[in-house]
Write an enzyme that holds these catalytic residues in place. Structure first.
Site, PDB file in Angstrom:
ATOM      1  N   THR A 167       0.845  -1.199   0.000  1.00  0.00           N
ATOM      2  CA  THR A 167       0.000   0.000   0.000  1.00  0.00           C
ATOM      3  C   THR A 167       0.872   1.238   0.000  1.00  0.00           C
ATOM      4  OG1 THR A 167       0.016   0.272   2.404  1.00  0.00           O
ATOM      5  CG2 THR A 167      -1.735  -1.115   1.467  1.00  0.00           C
ATOM      6  N   ASP A 168       0.285   2.339  -0.412  1.00  0.00           N
ATOM      7  CA  ASP A 168       0.891   3.632  -0.110  1.00  0.00           C
ATOM      8  C   ASP A 168       0.697   3.874   1.390  1.00  0.00           C
ATOM      9  OD1 ASP A 168       2.113   6.091  -0.255  1.00  0.00           O
ATOM     10  OD2 ASP A 168       0.898   6.813  -1.934  1.00  0.00           O
ATOM     11  N   TRP A 169       1.407   4.842   1.933  1.00  0.00           N
ATOM     12  CA  TRP A 169       1.428   5.051   3.382  1.00  0.00           C
ATOM     13  C   TRP A 169       0.056   5.462   3.914  1.00  0.00           C
ATOM     14  CZ3 TRP A 169       5.202   2.867   1.567  1.00  0.00           C
ATOM     15  CH2 TRP A 169       6.302   2.480   2.323  1.00  0.00           C
TER      16      TRP A 169
END
Ligand SMILES: *[C@@H]1O[C@H](CO)[C@@H](O)[C@H](O)[C@H]1NC(C)=O
Ligand SMILES: *[C@@H]1O[C@H](CO)[C@@H](O)[C@H](O)[C@H]1NC(C)=O
Ligand SMILES: *[C@@H]1O[C@H](CO)[C@@H](O)[C@H](O)[C@H]1NC(C)=O
Ligand SMILES: *[C@@H]1O[C@H](CO)[C@@H](O)[C@H](O)[C@H]1NC(C)=O
Ligand SMILES: *[C@@H]1O[C@H](CO)[C@@H](O)[C@H](O)[C@H]1NC(C)=O
Ligand SMILES: *[C@@H]1O[C@H](CO)[C@@H](O)[C@H](O)[C@H]1NC(C)=O
Ligand SMILES: *[C@@H]1O[C@H](CO)[C@@H](O)[C@H](O)[C@H]1NC(C)=O
Ligand SMILES: *[C@@H]1O[C@H](CO)[C@@H](O)[C@H](O)[C@H]1NC(C)=O
Ligand SMILES: *[C@@H]1O[C@H](CO)[C@@H](O)[C@H](O)[C@H]1NC(C)=O
Ligand SMILES: *[C@@H]1O[C@H](CO)[C@@H](O)[C@H](O)[C@H]1NC(C)=O
Length: 871
Positions: A291-293
């Site tokens: 995932t992105d953060w």
């Protein structure tokens, strides 16, 4: 700022409060608008189960090694490798748990695509857009190698780059400068060359953001709001936005990062069609998806949809010590809601990637901290009470990478106009220099966190896609070092007392900035909502004032993307316009290399320069609709940037691919030859998948994740795989799996290898052109090949599409080089949404290949099955 205040002020507040309307200061707010709900027709179909990794022969050895290890892992070890340890819970911007029994460390993930973020003694390379403008494949690769070497030297396992999405659909989009340009092939070549270079050093690249992250505002879902939905039809997805990702996967990229936003109303980090169906099945992706953060929005659903790693591990509200995975993933394995074989595949993909790039042998552990510049400090700043130690060893990883950084910045410099050959300058020319963009940051180098300000020469945009500058050579310093006859006015208001003589040449520096949404700069929340496409700091006025006073004006532009020039570009005294893009730390030297004629400019525009913002389709404006989910429907389809301008019969100010030189080039002897015959409309049948690891898929013993089985001291808020009394959890046999979960997917016919069916990547045609430098100075030429597909395909298709390019070596006057341009079956195909396959005209009948130096300057046309001629 401390890590904590930076987190709260810089990241969380804007993300959580993003529902509050961002003031729209744009005078022509028509480009920041609200939209009606158009989502009805855009749904993401379920695609289950997740295809297992390991069936591609290139990866077989790595998967075999991973199998030996994963088959002996406990549930705790497996869950550890899938889940981040928490925000601010280690040296890197994200790290997984570890499996020390097998020598697998906490895997360190760190920004950015242009250098190591928040570190020291690193190189701040020019970003993607500058790299794209070089049109130089070797330099793209070399920059990738240098980036990878620096990551390795700091102990970064996974470098979060390259960015190949956004593609640049929205000219105001905040992060378009992180990618390589507004064309899928330019973006794809930039991305793939970067990946190959980076991974040749052992660093794992992470290609991002998958997919449809074309605007910054309202990108992110939180407990209060839902990120926007990019509604993209299947053909547009394949022919534009997915193309660079397919090429990155073909290049063997080790990891893929999801975007924050939804596609067709399903969040990218849990969209089974995108992750299971497109990335892992059709494109045959063998690495792992993260995932992105804080872009992880569910536990069971994301695992089933094909996600393999969550970053930085935290759940809906960061730093509370909870996660959708970690101990909850352990629970969902024990209660039967995530099948054991899904977890085994997640972990195998991660461990296999680690082996594939040799990180089991002598790979350094992190020796820097993203959280502080101090030598010592808390090891886990997010824990509040944390053990302390040495966190920064200040390892110098720069080597001679400044040579590459300068070469990229220099070769990107794009000369748009050069009346009366005013450039190159002579060393004794009388120069008057204007604009704060020629100088340094008055508050000091790196004084703005994540480069979140526009002060001094613009070297990069702002946000997580940045790095600290180790030093900066400003244009002022570089010019002063060469010219004894230069007078500097480092200000954006034109001085009233300046004198002008007819011999003077005025150099006017202007810029346009943008960045990531968690920082707002001068009213621009990432996207250029307030500034529009105009120069910042009244740059247009500065140019006009200089043009009134001086009869020779050279405008130098540092910009993130398309910028309007209409107010001054046709003024008689504006003799030259130089776009230096975003040059990184070597801003000054790279510019003077070209301004004073040591090198001819050889950069070309990686996007079009419009005459007016209203020349773009309405559908690509920034959408500002704070309540309810934004539906961002890609109604313009394939018609972005030059594809649109040509289709709408609009002549931009400067076309895509445009760039002048100090010398001139002659093209001769163009030839076309057939390589692999296109004897059928669709490619030959795909190969079947090879085998994948087979494990014991029984639910493991609950004791493997029991807190009572551990002996170490627990760190508060750190994310662990363990549970209290897991023995009480029982597996349910009637868990409601998503629709289709139980089916076996037929192998998609467009798949069969990394990036797709290997048959579509075979060279179909080869074009050769002889290029001769027939001017008076040395220089490099760029040849661009655009495909025109016949109407017999029965689909509305952009009339010209870039499919190949090459740059010559530096040619001396009179010198020649024969340039070879290879075109594959995919390059002359359209995506057939019914057949779900790439379809080409049989024997390439009716295909034309246009070659030249920009999309509007194509003197050579080659007819497939016929000959090449001068148009
Ligand atoms: C999104 O919806 C469009 C229109 O129905 C469809 O063509 C496309 O395949 C969908 N894409 C995804 C990833 O679900
Ligand atoms: C597991 O570990 C044992 C010894 O620790 C080793 O012999 C074996 O090869 C490993 N792998 C498998 C698949 O059992
Ligand atoms: C899980 O990772 C942590 C570090 O993040 C480590 O302390 C722990 O020992 C790991 N657990 C196992 C079972 O290896
Ligand atoms: C199993 O555990 C997961 C994670 O806590 C939870 O989301 C899911 O609802 C549970 N399933 C069942 C059947 O209890
Ligand atoms: C830090 O960098 C040095 C030099 O590259 C390297 O030898 C070392 O393994 C790295 N990591 C640590 C924890 O020292
Ligand atoms: C580039 O790096 C080399 C080697 O570290 C150094 O000698 C040189 O001074 C650097 N160039 C500049 C402009 O700082
Ligand atoms: C620079 O030098 C050249 C000859 O080398 C001369 O012709 C020219 O006038 C000089 N220009 C200025 C501004 O002094
Ligand atoms: C200044 O110019 C000289 C000669 O062109 C060059 O060798 C030197 O590297 C330059 N210095 C800097 C700091 O750019
Ligand atoms: C598979 O795993 C289960 C649970 O750990 C164990 O009881 C069983 O013996 C294993 N089966 C084989 C064939 O190893
Ligand atoms: C799969 O389908 C079979 C037969 O319909 C059923 O018995 C089984 O429970 C299903 N499993 C899942 C995971 O849905």
């Amino acid at each position: 700022m401390t890590a904590w205040t930076r987190l709260v002020v810089g990241f969380l507040l804007p993300q959580l409060l993003v529902a509050s309307p961002v003031p729209d200061a744009a005078p022509d707010s028509v480009k920041v608008e609200q939209r009606d709900d158009e989502s009805v027709d855009y749904q993401s179909p379920p695609y289950y189960p997740t295809p297992h990794g390991g069936w591609v022969s290139d990866w077989a050895e790595a998967y075999e090694k991973a199998y030996q290890v994963v088959s002996n892992m406990t549930l705790a070890e497996k869950v550890n490798l899938t889940t981040g340890t928490g925000f601010f819970m280690g040296p890197c911007v994200g790290q997984t748990g570890s499996a020390p029994r097998f020598g697998v460390p906490n895997i360190c993930l760190q920004d950015s695509p242009l250098g190591i973020r928040n570190s020291d003694h690193n190189t701040a390379f020019p970003p993607g857009i500058t790299t794209g403008a070089t049109f130089n494949k070797e330099l793209m690769y070399e920059r990738g190698v240098a980036l990878g070497e620096e990551s390795r030297g700091k102990g970064v396992n996974v470098q979060l780059g390259p960015a190949v999405g956004p593609l640049g659909r929205k000219p105001r989009g905040g992060r378009i400068w992180e990618g390589f340009g507004a064309d899928p092939v330019l973006q794809a070549v930039g991305g793939a060359q970067t990946i190959k270079g980076m991974q040749s050093t052992g660093t794992i690249a992470s290609m991002k953001h998958f997919i449809g992250n074309e605007q910054e505002m309202y990108r992110m879902s939180s407990i209060i709001t839902k990120g926007y939905s990019s509604n993209i039809d299947d053909r547009t997805l394949h022919e534009l936005y997915l193309w660079p990702f397919a090429e990155g996967i073909r290049a063997g990229v080790g990891s893929l990062m999801t975007a924050y936003n939804d596609v067709n109303s399903s969040a990218c980090s849990q969209n089974s069609k995108l992750l299971n169906g497109i990335a892992k099945d059709e494109l045959g992706f063998q690495g792992f998806i993260l995932t992105d953060w804080l872009g992880h929005y569910s536990g069971v659903a994301s695992a089933l949809a094909g996600l393999d790693m969550c970053m930085p591990g935290d759940g809906a509200v960061p730093l509370f010590g909870d996660s959708y995975w970690g101990s909850e993933l352990s629970r969902s394995i024990l209660n039967g809601s995530v099948p054991v074989n899904r977890l085994n595949d997640m972990v195998t993909r991660i461990v296999a990637t680690w082996y594939k790039f040799g990180q089991d042998k002598d790979y350094p552990l992190p020796n820097f901290s993203t959280n502080t510049q101090d030598e010592t400090g808390p090891l886990y700043p997010g824990a509040l009470f944390s053990p302390s130690g040495v966190v920064n060893q200040f390892v110098n990883v720069q080597a001679d990478h400044n040579v590459t950084a300068r070469a990229v910045a220099r070769e990107a410099i794009t000369l748009l106009k050069n009346d009366q050959g005013i450039l190159p300058l002579r060393r004794n020319d009388s120069l008057k220099i204007f604009g704060s963009d020629a100088g340094g940051n008055s508050d000091g180098l790196n004084s703005c966190s994540d480069q979140g300000c526009d002060k001094g020469v613009l070297t990069m945009g702002w946000g997580s896609g940045t790095a600290r500058l180790p030093y900066l050579i400003t244009p002022q310093e570089a010019i002063a070092n060469i010219s004894k006859n230069a007078e500097f006015h480092i200000t954006d208001s034109f001085p009233s007392d300046v004198t002008a003589t007819s011999k003077d040449i005025a150099l006017v520096f202007i810029n346009a900035d943008s960045g990531e949404n968690y920082i707002t700069v001068e009213g621009n929340p990432g996207d250029r909502t307030a500034a529009g496409l105009n120069a910042w700091h009244n740059g247009d006025d500065l140019v006009k004032a200089a043009a009134q006073k001086f009869s020779n004006v050279v405008v130098i532009v540092h910009t993130v993307g398309p910028i309007l020039m209409e107010e001054w570009v046709d003024l008689k005294s504006v003799k030259a316009v130089v776009v230096a893009h975003l040059p990184g730390q070597e801003a000054g030297n790279s510019l003077t290399d070209v301004l004073f004629g040591d090198y001819s400019p050889s950069g070309h525009l990686p996007y079009s320069i419009p005459r007016s913002e209203s020349d773009y389709p309405d559908s690509v404006s920034i959408i500002n609709q704070p309540f309810g989910q934004i539906q961002d429907t890609y109604t313009e389809g394939l018609y972005v940037d030059y594809r649109h301008f040509i289709n709408a019969n609009i002549t931009p100010r400067y076309p895509f691919g445009h760039g002048l030189s100090y010398t001139t080039f002659k093209f001769s002897n163009p030839t076309i030859s057939e390589a692999t015959a296109l004897d059928s409309a669709y490619p030959p049948a795909r190969p079947s998948k090879g085998s994948t690891p087979v494990y014991n898929d029984s639910i493991p013993s609950a004791s493997e994740v029991s807190w009572s089985s551990t002996t170490f001291t627990r760190i508060w808020r750190y994310l662990y795989p363990y549970l209290d009394n897991p023995q009480s959890i029982t597996a349910s046999n009637d868990y409601p799996y998503p629709e289709g979960y139980n089916t076996t997917q037929p192998e998609p016919r467009a798949g069969g290898g990394q990036g797709g069916n290997p048959a579509i990547f075979k060279t179909a045609f080869t074009v050769q052109v002889q290029v001769t430098n027939n001017g008076a100075r040395k220089g490099k030429a760029v040849l661009q090949l655009y495909v025109e597909l016949p109407s017999s395909l029965g689909l509305d298709t952009p009339s010209l599409q870039l499919r190949q390019f090459e740059k010559t070596k530096e040619l001396a006057p009179g010198q020649s080089e024969t340039v070879t341009l290879e075109i594959t079956r995919k390059d002359v195909s359209v995506w057939d949404v019914v057949a779900q396959d790439w379809k080409a005209p049989v024997n390439g009948e009716g295909v034309k290949l246009w070659i030249g130096q920009s999309v509007a300057d194509l003197p050579i046309v080659c007819v497939v099955g016929g000959q090449c001629s001068f148009a």
